[in-house]
Each structure stands twice: as C-alpha cells, then as structure tokens.
Design an enzyme around this catalytic site. Structure first.
Site, mmCIF file in Angstrom:
data_model
loop_
_atom_site.group_PDB
_atom_site.id
_atom_site.type_symbol
_atom_site.label_atom_id
_atom_site.label_comp_id
_atom_site.label_asym_id
_atom_site.label_seq_id
_atom_site.Cartn_x
_atom_site.Cartn_y
_atom_site.Cartn_z
ATOM 1 N N LYS A 1 48.714 47.548 43.640
ATOM 2 C CA LYS A 1 47.361 47.763 43.141
ATOM 3 C C LYS A 1 47.180 47.642 41.811
ATOM 4 O O LYS A 1 48.096 46.988 41.069
ATOM 5 C CB LYS A 1 47.285 49.162 43.626
ATOM 6 N N SER B 1 44.022 44.209 50.407
ATOM 7 C CA SER B 1 43.290 44.988 49.434
ATOM 8 C C SER B 1 43.081 44.643 47.895
ATOM 9 O O SER B 1 42.579 45.373 47.229
ATOM 10 C CB SER B 1 44.303 46.492 49.554
#
Length: 225
Positions: A114, A68
C-alpha cells in the site's frame, strides 16, 4: 674405554605405514573434473548464503498478486524492496510499503502493498471524496493524489465506516491507489511500522514497465504555522 657405537639403523624409527588416500568427494570422475565439481558446489553454496543475507537484511523481490494498487502496480508486476533503510529512516509520505497483514486479515499469508499517506501524529479525514491531512501543528489540507485510479475519489468503506483517524506514534496510515478495490487503513486502521517488511523502490518486471517507485512528498502536508 669408549662406549661401543650402535648401528645407525637401530636408532631410526621405521618409516610410517603407507596411508591410504581419502576417497574422492565425487568418485568416478577424473581429478580435474572432481576439482571443477567441488568448485561449482562451493560457488553455489556461497551464492545461496549471499542471497539469504541480502534478502533478509538488504533487499527482497516480490511479485504483486492483487489489484489494490492499480494503476501504479498491476498483478504480475515484480518489485524490489529496500529493507535496509528502515533501520535509520522512518516511512515517508508517498512510500510504497510491503507489510505483514494485520491480525484477522492474513488468512492466505500474503503480505500487503500500500501507499503511505499519513505518518505519526497526523490526522486523516475523508471529506466529500477527498483525503484531508492535518500535519502536526498544521491545518487540514486536501492531499493531491494524481496516482489514484479512476475518479480519484476516496470514500469510507461502507455507509457507516469511519471517516477520521489520528495516526499514533510508531505507525503509518496506508491506502491502496485503487481506492474502490482496496482493503487498507480505512478497514484496519493505522499499521505499526514494525510490521513493514520494506519499501518498494523499483519495478523491474515486466521490462516495459520498469520504473522507480514512491518517494513523493506531498507539498500539501507541509506543517504550517
């Protein structure tokens, strides 16, 4: 008359019985080898204690397992987290943070990594594939994101997914750099800062990809009068 003297030997306590030496810590080894073994054990225990203290309060290594954050982080990359600075410094724009997955997203127990794109008080909006940030007391502005993979588009998750969020106090809005393959704040909303384990500040393996990470403050989100 004088008091008759007593023989000196009658007033001295007998010598103590011979004390049997303690069994050696490592039986069967010569004395110098036993000392060496004890020192090795002490060093190992001290090293383990020091490692536990450092990884709990200062820094901690992590291996990236998901895609991701491509191309910034690839599966198999090893990163080092700064855990200490969170005690006096809130997460900033551009920080790469590792955090405990939100409730309902932690089936495997693996933390998420993230990028922070908005902080408390800011409003995030997805518009025409771009990420717009409204700072506190400022005007909406598109966020320049050269780190985003492929087309650089940031789209809602699903046709009817939300496109606007206001980040509450004590929280941050996080997205993966690989926007087409990331479960992030578009799905679970802003995350509380107390779920953050640390900032990823360096990628140390593989050696050909060693780099300092995060810390980019986008000029586009500077508050405007």
């Amino acid at each position: 008359m004088g008091v008759p003297s007593r023989p000196i030997s009658s007033v001295i306590h007998p010598p103590p019985e011979h004390t049997r030496p303690l069994d050696p810590l490592v039986p069967g080894l010569p004395t110098h080898l036993r000392r060496w073994a004890v020192e090795v054990v002490q060093i190992v225990l001290l090293t383990a204690l020091l490692y536990a203290v450092v990884t709990t309060f200062v820094a901690q290594p992590y291996e990236v397992e998901m895609s991701s954050m491509e191309p910034t982080l690839l599966p198999g990359d090893h990163i080092l987290l700064d855990k200490l600075s969170l005690a006096w410094s809130d997460p900033q724009h551009g920080d790469l943070v590792v955090f405990d997955a939100p409730d309902g997203f932690a089936d495997d127990g693996i933390p998420y990594v993230k990028r922070v794109v908005a902080v408390a008080g800011e409003t995030v909006q997805l518009l025409n594939g771009r990420l717009w940030i409204t700072p506190v007391g400022g005007s909406p502005a598109p966020l320049d994101e050269p780190y985003v993979a492929d087309s650089g588009l940031t789209l809602p998750l699903g046709r009817s997914g939300p496109t606007r969020w206001t980040v509450p106090a004590g929280s941050v809005f996080v997205l993966g750099d690989n926007r087409t393959d990331s479960v992030d704040s578009r799905r679970f909303g802003p995350i509380p800062e107390d779920r953050i384990i640390g900032r990823a500040f360096v990628r140390y393996l593989p050696l050909e990809r060693v780099a300092v990470l995060g810390g980019t403050q986008p000029a586009d989100v500077t508050p405007r009068p």
